[in-house]
Design a protein around this motif. Structure first.
Motif, PDB file in Angstrom:
ATOM      1  N   VAL A   1       0.856  -1.186   0.000  1.00 24.61           N
ATOM      2  CA  VAL A   1       0.000   0.000   0.000  1.00 24.61           C
ATOM      3  C   VAL A   1       0.886   1.228   0.000  1.00 24.61           C
ATOM      4  CG1 VAL A   1      -1.756   1.319   1.243  1.00 24.61           C
ATOM      5  CG2 VAL A   1      -1.868  -1.182   1.214  1.00 24.61           C
ATOM      6  N   LEU A   2       0.622   2.129  -0.912  1.00 25.38           N
ATOM      7  CA  LEU A   2       1.418   3.344  -1.040  1.00 25.38           C
ATOM      8  C   LEU A   2       0.536   4.550  -0.745  1.00 25.38           C
ATOM      9  CD1 LEU A   2       3.276   2.397  -4.342  1.00 25.38           C
ATOM     10  CD2 LEU A   2       4.131   2.207  -1.996  1.00 25.38           C
ATOM     11  N   LEU A   3       0.946   5.359   0.225  1.00 30.34           N
ATOM     12  CA  LEU A   3       0.181   6.533   0.636  1.00 30.34           C
ATOM     13  C   LEU A   3       0.698   7.756  -0.106  1.00 30.34           C
ATOM     14  CD1 LEU A   3       0.081   5.889   4.497  1.00 30.34           C
ATOM     15  CD2 LEU A   3      -1.493   5.066   2.719  1.00 30.34           C
ATOM     16  N   ALA A   4      -0.165   8.324  -0.945  1.00 30.51           N
ATOM     17  CA  ALA A   4       0.184   9.505  -1.739  1.00 30.51           C
ATOM     18  C   ALA A   4      -0.840  10.589  -1.433  1.00 30.51           C
ATOM     19  CB  ALA A   4       0.201   9.162  -3.221  1.00 30.51           C
ATOM     20  N   LEU A   5      -0.777  11.085  -0.208  1.00 27.63           N
ATOM     21  CA  LEU A   5      -1.797  12.000   0.316  1.00 27.63           C
ATOM     22  C   LEU A   5      -1.339  13.448   0.369  1.00 27.63           C
ATOM     23  CD1 LEU A   5      -2.939   9.676   3.231  1.00 27.63           C
ATOM     24  CD2 LEU A   5      -4.091  10.028   1.038  1.00 27.63           C
ATOM     25  N   GLY A   6      -0.190  13.740  -0.232  1.00 25.52           N
ATOM     26  CA  GLY A   6       0.286  15.113  -0.243  1.00 25.52           C
ATOM     27  C   GLY A   6       1.184  15.427   0.947  1.00 25.52           C
ATOM     28  N   PHE A   7       1.528  16.701   1.056  1.00 24.26           N
ATOM     29  CA  PHE A   7       2.504  17.155   2.046  1.00 24.26           C
ATOM     30  C   PHE A   7       1.970  18.389   2.774  1.00 24.26           C
ATOM     31  CE2 PHE A   7       4.492  15.155  -1.573  1.00 24.26           C
ATOM     32  CZ  PHE A   7       5.310  14.212  -0.989  1.00 24.26           C
ATOM     33  N   SER A   8       2.362  18.536   4.011  1.00 25.51           N
ATOM     34  CA  SER A   8       1.823  19.614   4.836  1.00 25.51           C
ATOM     35  C   SER A   8       2.781  20.781   5.019  1.00 25.51           C
ATOM     36  CB  SER A   8       1.423  19.068   6.212  1.00 25.51           C
ATOM     37  OG  SER A   8       2.546  18.493   6.864  1.00 25.51           O
ATOM     38  N   GLY A   9       4.065  20.587   4.771  1.00 23.33           N
ATOM     39  CA  GLY A   9       5.038  21.655   4.976  1.00 23.33           C
ATOM     40  C   GLY A   9       6.435  21.089   5.066  1.00 23.33           C
ATOM     41  N   PRO A  10       7.410  21.911   5.431  1.00 26.69           N
ATOM     42  CA  PRO A  10       8.789  21.403   5.528  1.00 26.69           C
ATOM     43  C   PRO A  10       8.956  20.425   6.673  1.00 26.69           C
ATOM     44  CG  PRO A  10       8.663  23.663   6.315  1.00 26.69           C
ATOM     45  CD  PRO A  10       7.326  23.354   5.726  1.00 26.69           C
TER      46      PRO A  10
END
Length: 495
Positions: free
Chosen positions: A403-412
């Motif tokens: 399972v690969l989680l590609a949910l984006g990023f929140s910041g540095p």
């Protein structure tokens, strides 16, 4: 406007892709080599020279699109390359990786297929390299001022090149062993072969930019110490703090973040590894997340020989046409798009249960279940309505060995200590606070790109790099002739 009737007589023709059966057997770019130049002059003829080019506003770089379309239609490649490089440091990157909001803003797109702006851009960039129209441009003289750029993604590289050309001595610090950031280890080879990146890096070296790899600022070198050694510092570390999925079973082995998976596949292409330790070969793969990163995982898993690949998108399947009420021209619409990876998955039928190509739309993950050894084996999902509320009776179970989680990023990422060591202020969402001049609360420290803006597109990253370079140049010298295409508060066009 070489052909006043071009937009009426010439249909849109995109750069053709190689056959699916051929391209999934290698990691080369998906497009037919040499097939763009024979068609591109006629495609550039479709530009209407509309007088009020909304493509300019849709592109944060302010690319001179009608001008270089006209020059390409006349096959004046040198002048076209000059116009293109006047606003964009790396057009071969954006010509391959940008989703082309300029095409959504094309006036022709009101009632016809847009001009193939992205293809024209890529053709100019590639022709410029082939014909020697992109030589190094070292400064005539040095200013005696020094700048450290932390991060070598598109923002950091654009800022470094602009500042080097302005005469400052610039060193780029990169935590990985090679320069390029996500373009190096996040973008798969089939979307952009890395020789395009290497070529620009060598150009920058010839201009005088210095590169320091395998150096984590905040750990390998103290952030405060680095600030004391340079006249200015630009933080362009990107937004690499990935979002998590807090559901039962998340602790099972075999559930990985996309940016744990993609770099390993890229290292195989670089020759560092024979095979990826997370290879999808022979596995049932489920990708959670419907964006570009998920599509990158999809194309990678297909090439690794996955038994099946399914991508989950929590949003409903969009229509084929723009919703003129919700997303009127010239905004960038959410429509059904078939990327190269989705085309491959559709033709190879990697996900027989999917709604379209490999995607299940309006799907939300409920939980994971595993085997006795603690490895994931199943993903349980449910369909959701437009407000993301579960719909009764729609539960399903998918086999899942990876399972690969590609949910984006929140910041540095905060783990390196950079933000804390410098005492930088941050926004509630985790990004670095800056003022209208890209300056942080620490004198001489500037922040640009996804680290301050939040997750965005490559074209915005390059625009940020160019704009922060102008701000730093002004800070160091009192004035600047460098272009500043955007401010920190500019946003894409929306309703």
């Amino acid at each position: 406007m070489a052909d006043p009737k071009g937009f009426m007589t010439t249909p849109r023709q995109d750069w053709p892709r190689r056959p699916v059966e051929e391209r999934v057997k290698d990691w080369d770019e998906v497009y037919v080599p040499g097939a763009l130049l024979p068609i591109i002059s006629k495609q550039a003829d479709r530009c209407m020279d509309c007088g009020i080019p909304f493509c300019h506003d849709a592109c944060p770089l302010g690319n001179l699109i009608p001008e270089w379309n006209d020059l390409v239609s006349r096959e004046d490649w040198r002048a076209a390359a000059d116009r293109l490089h006047a606003t964009n440091n790396f057009p071969e990157f954006t010509g391959r990786l940008c989703p082309a909001p300029c095409e959504a803003g094309c006036v022709l797109a009101i009632n016809q297929p847009a001009v193939t702006i992205k293809n024209v851009e890529c053709a100019i960039a590639d022709r410029a390299w082939a014909d020697g129209f992109a030589p190094p441009r070292p400064p005539d003289r040095l200013s005696g001022r020094t700048v450290a750029v932390i991060g070598s993604g598109p923002t950091g590289l654009a800022a470094a090149q602009q500042l080097t050309r302005a005469g400052h001595t610039v060193a780029v610090y990169e935590k990985d062993d090679r320069i390029g950031g996500l373009m190096r280890y996040g973008i798969p080879e089939f979307k952009m072969e890395k020789h395009h990146l290497e070529r620009r890096i060598e150009q920058m070296r010839a201009e005088g930019t210095k590169f320091r790899t395998s150096t984590v600022v905040g750990r390998d070198v103290g952030a405060a110490e680095l600030r004391s050694r340079y006249d200015a510092v630009v933080i362009a570390t990107g937004a690499t703090a990935w979002r998590e999925l807090q559901v039962p079973g998340r602790e099972l082995r075999g559930i990985q973040q996309a940016m744990e998976y993609l770099p390993l596949a890229n290292r195989v292409c670089e020759g560092d590894l024979e095979t990826s330790p997370m290879s999808a070969a022979g596995k049932h793969v489920v990708i959670v997340g419907g964006g570009d990163t998920g599509a990158d995982c999809l194309g990678t898993a297909v090439r690794e020989g996955a038994a099946s690949v399914t991508q989950l998108d929590i949003y409903a399947q969009p229509g084929a046409e723009r919703d003129e009420d919700a997303e009127p021209w010239p905004t960038y619409p959410k429509i059904y798009r078939l990327s190269a990876a989705h085309e491959e998955a559709r033709d190879l039928e990697t996900a027989p249960a999917a709604d379209a190509d490999a995607r299940l739309f309006a799907a939300s993950t409920l939980r994971f279940t595993g085997d006795a050894d603690g490895h994931v084996r199943s993903l349980h999902l449910v369909e959701v309505d437009a407000r993301r509320r579960p719909m009764p009776g729609t539960g399903r179970t998918l086999p899942a060995d990876l399972v690969l989680l590609a949910l984006g990023f929140s910041g540095p990422d905060r783990q390196d200590g950079l933000i804390e060591q410098l005492g930088l202020e941050t926004e509630p969402r985790g990004t670095i606070t800056r003022d209208v001049g890209f300056a942080t609360n620490v004198p001489g420290v500037f922040a640009a790109g996804d680290a301050a803006r939040g997750q965005s597109l490559i074209v915005w990253a390059i625009a940020e790099g160019r704009a922060v370079a102008a701000a730093v140049d002004r800070y160091l010298t009192g004035s600047s002739r460098l272009p500043a295409p955007i401010s920190p508060y500019d946003r894409p066009m929306s309703v």
